[in-house]
Design an enzyme around this catalytic site. Structure first.
Site, PDB file in Angstrom:
ATOM      1  N   GLU A  44       2.718  12.650 -39.230  1.00  0.00           N
ATOM      2  CA  GLU A  44       2.384  13.784 -40.149  1.00  0.00           C
ATOM      3  C   GLU A  44       2.445  13.843 -41.587  1.00  0.00           C
ATOM      4  OE1 GLU A  44       4.833  18.288 -40.597  1.00  0.00           O
ATOM      5  OE2 GLU A  44       5.979  16.454 -40.351  1.00  0.00           O
ATOM      6  N   LYS A 117       0.400  24.256 -37.611  1.00  0.00           N
ATOM      7  CA  LYS A 117       1.854  24.179 -37.073  1.00  0.00           C
ATOM      8  C   LYS A 117       2.506  25.433 -37.389  1.00  0.00           C
ATOM      9  CE  LYS A 117       6.032  21.690 -38.806  1.00  0.00           C
ATOM     10  NZ  LYS A 117       6.268  20.624 -39.838  1.00  0.00           N
ATOM     11  N   CYS A 154       5.503  18.206 -35.483  1.00  0.00           N
ATOM     12  CA  CYS A 154       7.101  18.078 -36.066  1.00  0.00           C
ATOM     13  C   CYS A 154       8.215  19.034 -35.461  1.00  0.00           C
ATOM     14  CB  CYS A 154       7.352  17.704 -37.802  1.00  0.00           C
ATOM     15  SG  CYS A 154       8.454  17.056 -38.249  1.00  0.00           S
TER      16      CYS A 154
END
Length: 295
Positions: A44, A117, A154
């Protein structure tokens, strides 16, 4: 029939010099391609330090357009080496609208697709809500020449709903570029509980959905510029597991590492025949999942 995909990943310790990080990533990508990797996954926000330890408006200067300089840089690598690359970038969509965005580069150098995300944390040393607008592209796999990639990022890795929706939309594997580590204030036992929980929850997504999982984390210590915390010791431990959660490779907790791991994508169908979780889902009784709290 077996359908083997050779997956490479780069677990890297980043420094403040972004060009240095990119050049080391390029060398690692080239090495993995020469080792036979067809798909290469990066961690990331891999171009720089993890800037979300502080809330600082000047950090927005690191954001970039997509397509832009980074997609051109990694696109040229993908085309020259004939590999698919999963990147993770700080996207400037518009003035005041920024995203934490994974971009998948096809082996001809073009952009196959992107994922913004969806779940954005806001914890000490992980002040991501200050920087990132929640994603609006949904949980849609990205079609590539090596398969349909369920790319998440994540904090998404803690949510079974995200993994399930990627699976329901036809993902053939789940991929999680990651930046997570230890708080120096936690003792060793607590640190290890957190690392093992992180590993276990994603292996659970593999089992529940009958899909391989690739999680690529950064490694090394990054200080907190504000000195309010002791900084983050990123715990590495990048891994690839199969559709029954079986560990195929787990990287070092403390050192940089590259690896190529063979995954049989066809095996997922056999696993789903043995364990037909999708057949037995009670979709007629899951309405409460759409509520914040069901009491």
């Amino acid at each position: 029939m077996e359908r083997t995909l050779r997956i490479g990943f780069v677990q890297q310790e980043n420094v403040a010099d972004r060009e240095n990080n990119k050049q080391r990533l390029a060398s690692a990508i080239e090495h993995l391609a020469h080792e036979g990797a067809q798909l290469i996954v990066l961690q990331e926000l891999h171009n720089g330090l993890y800037f979300c330890q502080v809330e600082d408006v000047d950090n927005f200067d690191q954001a970039e357009a997509i397509p832009g300089a980074s997609t051109e840089f990694y696109g040229a690598l993908a085309k020259r080496l004939g590999v698919v690359i999963v990147t993770s970038l700080f996207e400037r969509r518009a003035a005041g609208v920024y995203h934490n965005t994974a971009v998948v580069i096809e082996r001809d150098g073009t952009i196959a697709g992107q994922y913004r995300k969806m779940h954005i944390p806001d914890d000490p040393a992980y002040y991501e809500k200050f920087y990132f607008t929640p994603g609006d592209l949904g949980f849609e796999p990205i079609q590539t020449s090596v398969g349909r990639l369920g790319v998440l990022v994540c904090w998404d890795q803690w949510y079974p709903e995200a993994a399930r929706l990627m699976a329901l939309h036809g993902a053939e594997l789940l991929i999680y570029p990651t930046a997570i580590g230890y708080a120096t204030s936690d003792d060793e036992a607590e640190q290890q509980r957190q690392r093992e929980a992180w590993t276990t929850v994603m292996r659970g997504h593999a089992v529940a959905n009958g899909l391989p999982v690739v999680a690529v984390n950064r490694v090394g210590f990054e200080p907190d510029p504000s000195e309010q915390t002791g900084g983050i010791a990123f715990w590495g431990s990048s891994f690839v597991c199969g559709p029954q959660g079986e560990m195929l490779h787990r990287a070092s907790e403390m050192a940089e590492e590259t690896a190529v791991v063979d995954v049989d994508l066809a095996h997922s169908e056999q696993v789903r025949r043995w364990w037909p979780f999708f057949r037995d889902r009670r979709i007629d009784h899951y309405g409460d999942i759409l509520k914040r709290w069901a009491q």
